[in-house]
Scaffold this motif. Structure first.
Motif, mmCIF file in Angstrom:
data_model
loop_
_atom_site.group_PDB
_atom_site.id
_atom_site.type_symbol
_atom_site.label_atom_id
_atom_site.label_comp_id
_atom_site.label_asym_id
_atom_site.label_seq_id
_atom_site.Cartn_x
_atom_site.Cartn_y
_atom_site.Cartn_z
ATOM 1 N N ILE A 64 -1.229 33.500 -37.045
ATOM 2 C CA ILE A 64 -0.830 33.650 -35.651
ATOM 3 C C ILE A 64 -1.740 34.609 -34.902
ATOM 4 N N GLY A 88 -0.066 38.403 -27.778
ATOM 5 C CA GLY A 88 1.201 37.893 -28.307
ATOM 6 C C GLY A 88 2.376 38.360 -27.481
ATOM 7 N N VAL A 93 0.117 33.837 -27.633
ATOM 8 C CA VAL A 93 1.043 33.278 -28.615
ATOM 9 C C VAL A 93 2.452 33.770 -28.304
ATOM 10 N N THR A 106 5.777 33.954 -29.542
ATOM 11 C CA THR A 106 6.284 33.825 -30.915
ATOM 12 C C THR A 106 7.799 33.922 -30.941
ATOM 13 N N SER A 156 5.500 29.121 -32.998
ATOM 14 C CA SER A 156 4.445 29.821 -32.273
ATOM 15 C C SER A 156 3.182 28.981 -32.252
ATOM 16 N N PRO A 157 2.399 29.124 -31.194
ATOM 17 C CA PRO A 157 1.081 28.495 -31.234
ATOM 18 C C PRO A 157 0.221 29.188 -32.285
ATOM 19 N N PRO A 175 -3.440 30.403 -32.282
ATOM 20 C CA PRO A 175 -4.421 30.545 -31.198
ATOM 21 C C PRO A 175 -5.728 29.844 -31.538
ATOM 22 N N THR A 185 -1.747 26.026 -25.428
ATOM 23 C CA THR A 185 -0.528 26.725 -25.000
ATOM 24 C C THR A 185 -0.075 26.255 -23.624
#
Ligand code: 7RM
Length: 636
Positions: free
Chosen positions: A278, A370, A396, A398, A410-411, A413, A418
């Motif tokens: 992440i 994040g 991100v 999350t 979560s993406p 990155p 996104t």
């Protein structure tokens, strides 16, 4: 294909499919290739959500600190493990190498042993964000003692409730703490708490503010002399993968706080795995999570996840507003932070202030941003993206919980595209399901429902300390064979998830189910509004009506309140529809919040409903004064 480090979207899909098709092979490979086990497991996974019982890596033996520290010594001994940034920028930052961390943890572990702490004993840690906090957490883990960190912003009642629930033998605290321009008398709070904590045998006190404290003979001792005298080597206690590593309390909407129990093996594997992916951490990066270690985010993504990857992790003692609102960005610049992880509440607070606080610092080191803790509203997302990330750092968003131990949705990155307000896709090993009112799974896309998880992942909490029934009732009873998160979510056309908030934050107005989060988003887009919270209250005609608590930005303060109310409702009408208009709008200077910035809607619901007799557990409130103000100025 690497299971461990996902670098692009195609790889994510491949790894994800494997993790669902063959979860045991998948996690078995990750665990085997990237961690140090003293003995391998007999089974990767055994589970039964009806009991519920979940066991990962059963039979395996390890020590998590050996994974977080010792195994890095040969290759990363002189690398900085922890950068400690003090409350005041005038005080020098500390760079603690892996070698030094090893020595500190071993010494501390030997002190714990000398005070009679053994494997399985509970140790309460009530410390500010000073190095001793991370070190004491790891020292407990070193000897197999179970740490229970209590956020050092909590009151003495909150502290004593938690100490008693877990039957702790020891408290580790400090004389006091610095928080912005204030100091807090921590030892005084501990003394008060310990008046009703019979299980406590000893108290270790770190010196931070050099205040005069009372030392109770036979119980309290200064920490430093003990550390100075301690041996710098301490063999790790080898524990079972399923032995408890820590207890961390999370406050539910009702009843007393729940002591979530996390175990060693699965927690280590999952937090390390998610940290790597992440944040796309690379060897020389500097990573900073602004959370307090008293929160799960700090446990998993300041201490265990980063250290298990041999990372450099920043630990910040202070607050974003001290000495001014540029402090975060000053620190990013100073330590050349590459990954920055914070909460929407902090972003919104900073966005209220002059942009100069951001622009005067060099943020070019940043690669990933994040967000965690609550849904990030679109306005905050754009502010973060434009001004901090300069539109070149993926955000991100999350989604996860104390109970999940690690990030769930979560993406990744530079892999997952996104979209503001979307947590996007489940991480490998995570199988989400959306459920309808009849407890049936809603398949397909463009749907919304209650968010559940169908299959265990390695870092799921195993029980509630001392109350397995409550664990079962809270998480496994609403839907058969599923873990229920308590959150609502929608799945869009491509399968992205958007978390819409706690399902108890839905209000039925004239028969319409209205989630309060989207209404808040609509209001927050008004240029005069900084933040808002919507709750329902009983209404003769509609069943429920909506009550809004609104914090204004500086620009809003001088404006006519009646006009503002009209504009806010106009904004809602445009974004959602007239059904979601607010019957009452109260302008407030703050909202009651928890330590991690979550609004305590339960309290606002009671205030809006004129039900002030019992506000419930308010011991975890960061700003109790606000409650009095809100009650005083309530609109009838
Ligand atoms: C990590 C943490 C958990 C609750 C969770 C949600 C909310 C957290 C997000 C979020 C929307 C997010 N643990 N939540 N992250 N909602 N988007 N990215 O916060 O136990 O303290 O809270 O927080 O409601 O259930 S927690």
């Amino acid at each position: 294909m690497s299971n461990y480090h996902i670098k692009h979207l195609e790889e994510y899909f491949q790894v994800y499919r494997k993790s669902v098709r063959e979860p045991e092979n998948f996690w078995g490979e990750v665990a085997e290739e990237h961690f140090l086990w003293r003995k391998k497991w007999d089974n990767v996974l055994q589970w039964d959500f009806t009991k519920p019982e979940i066991k990962w890596f059963e039979g395996a033996k390890l020590n998590i600190t050996e994974n977080c520290i010792d195994r890095h010594l040969r290759t990363r001994g002189d690398k900085t493990a922890i950068i400690w940034e003090p409350n005041s920028p005038e005080e020098e930052a500390l760079h603690i190498t892996y070698k030094e961390l090893h020595e500190r943890v071993c010494k501390f572990a030997n002190v714990l042993k000398s005070k009679g702490i053994e494997k399985g004993d509970r140790v309460c840690i009530y410390l500010p964000m000073i190095p001793e906090l991370a070190v004491s957490v790891l020292a407990c883990a070193r000897i197999g003692a179970i740490h229970s960190v209590v956020f050092a912003g909590f009151s003495s009642t909150a502290l004593s409730t938690r100490i008693n629930d877990a039957d702790c033998k020891m408290v580790i605290t400090a004389d006091g703490s610095f928080r912005g321009s204030k100091t807090i008398d921590l030892k005084g709070i501990v003394d008060e708490a310990l008046e009703d904590c019979p299980s406590i045998e000893s108290v270790l006190v770190a010196k931070r503010i050099a205040s005069d404290i009372s030392i109770k003979e036979g119980r309290d001792e200064w920490l430093q002399p003990l550390l100075d005298a301690a041996d710098a080597n301490c063999e790790p206690e080898i524990v079972d993968a399923e032995d408890p590593l820590f207890i961390l309390y999370t406050s539910g909407s009702t009843g007393k706080p729940k002591g979530m129990v996390h175990t060693s093996g699965g927690y280590m594997v999952y937090t390390a795995y998610t940290f790597k992916n992440i944040f796309q951490y690379k060897e020389d990066d500097v990573y900073w999570c602004t959370a307090d270690i008293g929160w799960i985010t700090g446990h998993s993504y300041i201490v265990y996840g980063p250290l298990a990857n041999g990372a450099t992790t920043v630990m910040f003692e202070g607050v974003p507003s001290y000495p001014d609102f540029g402090r975060f960005w000053e620190i990013v610049d100073k330590h050349k932070v590459n990954q920055f992880y914070t909460a929407p509440t902090a972003i919104r607070a900073l966005a209220k202030n002059n942009l100069d606080f951001v622009t005067k610092h060099d943020l070019s080191s940043l690669k990933v941003l994040g967000s965690v803790g609550e849904p990030i509203n679109e306005e905050a997302w754009h502010w973060y993206n434009d001004n901090v990330g300069k539109s070149r750092c993926p955000i991100v968003d999350t989604w996860w919980q104390t109970e999940t131990g690690g990030i769930m949705i979560s993406p990744i990155p530079y892999a997952t595209p996104t979209i503001p307000t979307y947590a996007t896709l489940p991480l490998p090993g995570i199988q989400p399901a959306l459920m309808d009112e009849n407890a049936k799974e809603i398949k397909g896309n463009l749907v919304d429902g209650r968010l559940c998880i169908k299959f265990p992942w390695p870092s799921i909490a195993r029980t509630i300390w001392g109350n397995h029934e409550r664990y079962k009732d809270t998480y496994f009873s609403a839907y058969e064979n599923m873990y229920f998160t308590g959150d609502g979510a929608l799945r869009d056309a491509v399968g992205y998830y958007r978390i819409t908030g706690r399902v108890d934050d839905v209000v039925i107005v004239s028969g319409h189910n209205l989630g309060t989060a989207p209404i808040e988003d609509a209001i927050n887009e008004h240029p005069a509004v900084a933040e808002s919270a919507i709750v329902g209250y009983p209404h003769d005609v509609k069943g429920n009506a909506l009550y809004g608590f609104v914090i204004l930005k500086e620009v809003g303060e001088t404006r006519d309140r009646e006009n503002l109310r009209k504009e806010i409702n106009q904004q809602i009408t445009e974004h959602i529809g007239p059904i979601a208009k607010l019957d009452k709008i109260q302008f407030v200077s703050g909202l009651p919040k928890t330590r991690s910035g979550k609004i305590m809607r339960r309290i606002l619901r009671k205030i809006a409903s004129n039900d002030l007799s019992n506000l419930g557990d308010t011991s975890t409130l960061l700003n109790p004064d606000v409650v009095d103000e809100v009650i005083k100025e309530k609109i009838d």
